[in-house]
Design an enzyme around this catalytic site. Structure first.
Site, PDB file in Angstrom:
ATOM      1  N   HIS B  81       0.861  -1.181   0.065  1.00 42.90           N
ATOM      2  CA  HIS B  81       0.114   0.038  -0.119  1.00 42.90           C
ATOM      3  C   HIS B  81       0.918   1.127  -0.100  1.00 42.90           C
ATOM      4  O   HIS B  81       0.337   2.322  -0.172  1.00 42.90           O
ATOM      5  CB  HIS B  81      -1.159   0.106   0.992  1.00 42.90           C
ATOM      6  CG  HIS B  81      -0.618   0.235   2.435  1.00 42.90           C
ATOM      7  ND1 HIS B  81      -0.615  -0.733   3.434  1.00 42.90           N
ATOM      8  CD2 HIS B  81       0.036   1.331   3.331  1.00 42.90           C
ATOM      9  CE1 HIS B  81      -0.150  -0.237   4.558  1.00 42.90           C
ATOM     10  NE2 HIS B  81       0.216   1.204   4.545  1.00 42.90           N
ATOM     11  N   ASP B 112      -0.501  -7.307   0.806  1.00 40.32           N
ATOM     12  CA  ASP B 112       0.109  -6.054   1.164  1.00 40.32           C
ATOM     13  C   ASP B 112       1.671  -5.963   1.243  1.00 40.32           C
ATOM     14  O   ASP B 112       2.002  -5.166   2.215  1.00 40.32           O
ATOM     15  CB  ASP B 112      -0.818  -5.565   2.342  1.00 40.32           C
ATOM     16  CG  ASP B 112      -0.508  -3.929   2.503  1.00 40.32           C
ATOM     17  OD1 ASP B 112       0.062  -3.425   1.492  1.00 40.32           O
ATOM     18  OD2 ASP B 112      -1.117  -3.600   3.422  1.00 40.32           O
ATOM     19  N   SER B 192       4.281   2.132   8.760  1.00 38.68           N
ATOM     20  CA  SER B 192       3.766   1.139   7.653  1.00 38.68           C
ATOM     21  C   SER B 192       4.981   0.457   7.088  1.00 38.68           C
ATOM     22  O   SER B 192       5.958   1.595   6.564  1.00 38.68           O
ATOM     23  CB  SER B 192       2.745   1.570   6.445  1.00 38.68           C
ATOM     24  OG  SER B 192       1.376   1.263   7.093  1.00 38.68           O
TER      25      SER B 192
END
Lengths: 513, 505
Positions: B81, B112, B192
């Site tokens: 992402h 992901d 992330s």
């Protein structure tokens, strides 16, 4: 004053023993006594309605009772006219006269949500009224001045002034029906629905909604009231007419050319017909309606009404005809102009694939083995919180949005497994909710009648098939009786099933549903 | 695995958008040694999403940052992402002012994950790749989270414990479910792609949070990371194979009886077979799955695996595309053993979020037609005044369940209308699903063009699913209007019919 009585009740008095008896007792004495200060006033009542509805999601539970306050007006024959919404789901209706604290219990004679009108019947305590009941207005036009009657804080009749702004077929508040209504601009805040609107001491209508911020509101006009009273006084109640089709304006020049519509500015396009209605027999999708019952229909669906001016064609059906009438229709079908006849019917909410049930009638249901089986209604869907359109399962929403009024055959409804009340008998099934039931005990069902019939014939619910679920949900029938007893006690379910008594037309008639 | 019988209830937001106030990390702590910190890099990215309503143009480019870490072989592991729809990508080492141009080498939207590399020869010098742990940590084991969250520019370290190991939906694709590692360490936007370390070894990769909760951060756990790295070893990413069954547990004795499951056996009943899953044409509705690769399936769908009790699709989580799985099935009062080769076909009805793929469309008479996609659905659901969104929601959720896909390659939607005299009265059809043009059944976007091109005069009649009204266009007028519409609305091309990917960088 005696003349006033007959103006509304008219020649039908003799046909109705119940009303006639009342009149004998009360007819002469009631109208003429002047008020305390000597002036005559129309018979306005405060209506106090206590009501209680069934929980739309848990159909065996009732919501806490509550009370609505509104108004009604004496229309003669011992009857008081008010709005249907005011008395909806009532448990007790009481009336209060001006300047009086006494509450008089009354019965609902008839109510019809399609026009938001209800007729209440006064009992024996009717004696002693000092007011007259007004005649119905014969004509009220746009911009005309009217008076709105309600009680002030001292319980005297207060007269507010108003003006008719607009006349049209509008969707009634708290209902899904379009009906003729007048929009008024008022100089007072109308404190309750049912407040009578007078034009030159004649009844012009009843207020059905009011918006304090804009001082505007809507009323059901005298013409609808006249139709309703005429009908109500001659059993059986026939209700208001419908044809049973959906239409759309036909403005697009390209589309007009495609359908070969030559008459400038005229014609609307038929989209679909409700099975079982007169429209389904005589009309077809893609017909272009040019004339309805002798009136040319404009391409936006308006016609010119002699009395009210520009109105949508639904008034020609609902306001000018009664169920059973046959009306001539001129239309273009496949490029050629033809004449057909359409038989009008009374279209009732419960024939829809997904009835709205705006009135909150008790839904039929069956709870067995913890499986809550019921019919899908608009009320059920809308009860899933303020964001119900997102909260509800997409498949049910899709059906509701695209097919709700169009069963593929008469009598078809959507039967759902609403939820499963957890109990050892239904382990493994407890996550199923809001699923469409296609079969019960292996046999196809299209409505709750089928469900009850199959379960009663087989003696028990053995299992259900759900749409797009390749394994049937089955129950241990030998343990079902004891499980049901435990479920009823654990979850406080007083009745594990509710089925509307067969032949409950009378109840329907009273609810106008 | 992705759920055939869909599940609601968990709303997860990517860390990039998680609205959590920044928190500052504690001062440097001993567990993460200096060498491991040097391998954690900051990723600077400029992304540009596609515009599903004006598909010939992109949307506004936005810049952001994320975290990645070096795992050897000139590879940086991070989240998909972070790098999806990237137009420009750079990485930066902690304490080093230089930013290096990076490029995506592999991307796995279903879990992901992505790998990047840097072509500049000096970037990987003196860097020590982080090493993977041998096994997953236990509950309550203390882990550290490294990354570059908001609140500062330099590397941040936070600590917490493993709170839970469970299955959850991966928000990036919106449909896939895999194992997740839940930690109570602070995980904030920018974290992330950062590593979760246990005793200085990688046990996870921070990737998403829970919107309204506190101290819940999710990481992609070791087995999912290893699955991805193993998958790309042959030079291509294939994705998780799907068995493609919806199942019902058989804890109910009455259900067991009706399925005639013999005493002593147990398993789950097949409710639905995904027409695009591996088990299509092998399993049937009503089959009872009793064993998977030699593991007995309990009535609630669990198996015992390495001493742990897990749901049986965990077996699939450990398979690669091209492997097979052996199922024992109770069918028609008999036992069958079935080998299921795990090779999923292209599935246009799964409605994953897609990235790096330009939306296809066809413009005619100011009407923009495009295939139904999750991107399109998201736009429609977000804009309040757009009609017919319920229908798009139904078609995305129930395409396979209610067999709406039959006879279709994809659903074609009227996504937008560029107002012009020729289409003034077509507004009610927005978001309608096109079924017929001039009597020809529409099975995909190409059919729209074909059906329209076949007719030069008269009227084009377009029919939409579950709509009684038809859209009617004057053929000549629409044809003539096209140039004017394209010029007025700045449309560069009237169509993009072929599937075209675009490199991340």
């Amino acid at each position: 004053m005696r003349m006033r009585t007959s103006a509304i009740t008219g020649h039908r008095l003799t046909l109705l023993p119940a009303f006639a008896t009342l009149l004998l007792c009360t007819g002469v004495a009631r109208c003429q006594t002047p008020t305390a200060d000597g002036a005559e006033e129309p018979g306005v009542f405060q209506v106090i309605a206590t009501y209680q509805t069934f929980n739309p999601l848990i159909p065996w539970q009732k919501t806490p009772p509550a009370t609505r306050y509104g108004y009604g007006i004496d229309v003669g024959s011992g009857c008081v006219l008010t709005t249907e919404h005011l008395v909806r789901n009532h448990t007790l209706i009481e009336l209060r006269r001006p300047r009086s604290g006494e509450k008089i219990p009354v019965q609902v004679e008839i109510s019809d949500p399609q026009v938001n009108l209800a007729l209440l019947r006064l009992g024996e305590t009717r004696h002693g009224s000092s007011a007259y009941h007004p005649k119905l207005a014969e004509r009220v036009s746009r911009n005309q001045a009217v008076a709105i009657l309600q009680f002030d804080e001292t319980r005297q009749i207060q007269r507010g002034q108003g003006q008719v702004l607009q006349i049209g077929m509008t969707k009634l508040p708290r209902a899904m029906y379009a009906s003729l209504s007048f929009k008024l601009l008022t100089d007072i805040n109308v404190q309750g629905e049912g407040a009578p609107v007078m034009a030159d001491d004649r009844l012009a209508g009843l207020m059905i909604s009011h918006e304090a911020s804009t001082r505007t509101g809507h009323m059901v006009p005298y013409s609808v009231i006249a139709q309703f009273l005429d009908d109500a006084r001659q059993a059986p109640y026939r209700g208001f007419a419908a044809a049973g089709f959906a239409w759309t304006p036909l403005v697009d020049p390209g589309k007009r050319a495609y359908f070969n519509v030559r008459r400038p500015q005229k014609g609307v396009l038929v989209l679909s017909c409700v099975p079982g209605t007169g429209a389904a027999e005589s009309l077809r999708p893609n017909d272009v309606i040019l004339e309805w019952d002798g009136h040319e229909i404009g391409n936006l669906g308006f016609y010119n009404d002699n009395e009210f001016g520009r109105l949508t064609l639904s008034h020609l059906i609902k306001g000018r005809r009664v169920p059973g009438d046959i009306v001539p229709v001129t239309l273009i079908r496949e490029g050629a102009e033809i004449e057909v006849e359409v038989t009008l019917t009374r279209l009732q909410d419960r024939v829809a694939l997904i009835p709205e049930n705006v009135v909150g009638a008790r839904p039929e249901y069956l709870v067995q083995g913890g499986l809550v089986i019921r019919q899908l209604t608009g009320l059920y869907l809308r009860s899933h919180g303020p964001k119900w359109q997102q909260a509800v399962d997409a498949r049910l929403m899709q059906l509701y949005n695209t097919r709700r009024s169009a069963p593929s055959q008469p009598g078809e409804h959507i039967v759902i497994l609403s939820r499963v009340l957890p109990h050892p008998i239904n382990v493994g099934y407890q996550r199923f909710a809001d699923r469409i039931i296609t079969r019960v005990n292996g046999r196809a069902v299209k409505n709750m009648d089928d469900v009850f019939r199959i379960v009663d014939r087989d003696g028990t619910l053995e299992g259900v098939s759900l749409r797009s679920v390749g394994v049937d949900i089955v129950l241990a029938t030998n343990r079902l009786a004891s499980a049901d007893a435990q479920l009823a006690s654990n979850y406080a379910v007083p009745d594990l099933r509710y089925r509307r008594p067969p032949g409950s037309d009378e109840a329907d008639r009273l609810q106008g549903n | 695995m992705h759920e055939s019988i869909s599940k609601y209830g968990i709303l997860l937001l990517c860390l990039l958008v998680m609205p959590v106030a920044p928190r500052f990390s504690r001062a440097a702590q001993p567990p993460a040694a200096p060498s491991s910190r040097g391998s954690v890099v900051k990723i600077h990215v400029t992304i540009q999403r596609y515009n599903y309503l004006l598909p010939w143009q992109g949307s506004r480019p936005v810049s952001g940052t994320g975290t990645g870490f070096i795992i050897g072989k000139r590879r940086i592991l991070t989240n998909a992402h972070i790098v999806s729809d990237a137009r420009f990508l750079q990485v930066q080492k902690d304490g080093d002012p230089r930013r290096y141009r990076a490029r995506v080498t592999f991307v796995a939207d279903d879990c992901d994950l992505a790998t990047l590399t840097v072509d500049s020869p000096d970037f990987f010098e003196n860097l020590h790749p982080l090493r993977f742990a041998e096994r997953m940590p236990e509950l309550d084991d203390e882990v550290s989270v490294l990354g570059y969250p908001l609140g500062g520019d330099r590397l941040s370290v936070t600590h917490g414990v493993v709170s839970r190991i469970d299955y959850s939906t991966y928000a990036h694709s919106a449909v896939d479910q895999h194992l997740v590692l839940q930690v109570d360490a602070a995980i904030n936007p920018g974290n992330s792609g950062g590593p979760i370390l246990y005793k200085d070894r990688i046990v996870g990769l921070a990737f998403q949070g829970l919107a309204w909760a506190e101290n819940i951060g999710y990481a992609i756990p070791l087995p999912v990371l290893m699955h991805f790295l193993e998958d790309i070893e042959d030079g291509a990413y294939h994705g998780y194979p799907e068995l493609g069954v919806g199942y019902l547990e058989t804890r109910n004795p009455a259900l067991r009886d009706s399925l005639r499951i013999p005493d002593g056996a147990s398993g789950v009943a097949v409710l639905m077979v995904d027409p695009f899953g591996s088990a299509r044409q092998i399993l049937r509705e009503g089959d009872v799955l009793t064993d998977i690769d030699g593991h007995a399936i309990a009535a609630d769908g669990t198996i015992k695996l390495d001493g742990d009790v897990v749901i049986f699709p965990e077996i699939l989580e450990r398979k690669q595309w091209g492997d097979s799985v052996e199922l024992t099935v109770w069918r028609d009062n008999g036992e069958l053993t079935l080998g299921v080769p795990l090779t999923n076909p292209y599935d246009p009805f799964v409605y994953r979020n897609t990235y790096n793929v330009r939306p296809r469309y066809y413009l005619y008479g100011g009407l923009v037609f495009a295939p139904l996609s999750r991107g399109l659905l998201n736009v429609a659901v977000r804009s309040r005044n757009v009609i017919n969104t319920h229908q798009l929601q139904y078609y995305t959720r129930y395409a396979k369940v209610d067999r709406l896909y039959e006879g279709c390659d994809e659903f074609v939607v009227l996504v937008n209308r560029l107002p012009h005299q020729v289409n003034t009265y077509a507004q009610g059809f927005r978001n309608g699903i096109l079924t017929h043009v001039n009597g020809i059944r529409i099975t995909g976007l190409n059919d729209v063009k074909k059906a329209i091109r076949q007719k030069q005069d008269g009227f084009h009649v377009m029919r939409f699913a579950n709509m009684d009204d038809s859209l009617i266009l004057d053929a000549r007028a629409a044809e003539q209007a096209d140039a004017e519409i394209m010029s007025a609305y700045g449309v560069s091309s009237r169509e993009r019919l072929r599937r075209l990917g675009v490199g991340g960088n």
